[in-house]
Design a protein around this motif. Sequence first.
Motif: not given
Length: 220
Positions: A53-55, A92-93, A152-155
């Motif tokens: 996520l940082k990359a 999520r964050s 921005n949630g779940v599928v």
Amino acid sequence: MPAAPNTGVNTLTGEGLAEVLSGASVVVDVSNSPSFEDDAVLEFFRTSTTNLLKAEANAGVGHHVALSVVGTERLQQSGYFRAKQAQEELIRSSGIPYSIVHATQFFEFMKSIAAAATDGDTVRLAPVKIRPVHSDDVAATVGRTAVGTPVNGVVEVAGPDTFQLDELIGKGLAARNDPRHVVTDVHAPYFGAELREDTLLPGPDANIAETRFADWLAQQ
């Protein structure tokens, strides 16, 4: 562009991440821990996901897609699913637009479920409902999600048929002439977690795949 240790990309160390993500608009994470031991699997998902996520943030990636499991939030007695939950919370964050694909267990994973529940010649399983799915159908759902708008949630994705877990594994063993026998036990753990009737089932809005277990099994 595939990214894995054998292509010079290591999410645990960060090696190759900046290079492989240069110019990427979507990242699909289907990585898994080499060890399912509680501490090791948690460390894998925390470290790997944090580095990734940082990359992605540095590269300006606009959509993070991750594969996870239906019922993860209900299976927190299991070290593996606690680690998957930690992965999801990091996503999520992160501030990066995301989609998390929750799949029911793959047809191909039934052998592993049986192995984990085996003691001698006995396979002890709870009589709960499950809707297993073909991995190819999951891959198609992940692909469609990746080229779509982040939810921005779940599928969720599940197979077309509902089975009782103990009966399903019994069918698979019989088809392979496996001598083990299934014992029904309402308290039998599932990778360390006790199951309720609906723990492994998707919600009413799940995408329902086409491939039936019986058809897949006949081809094995």
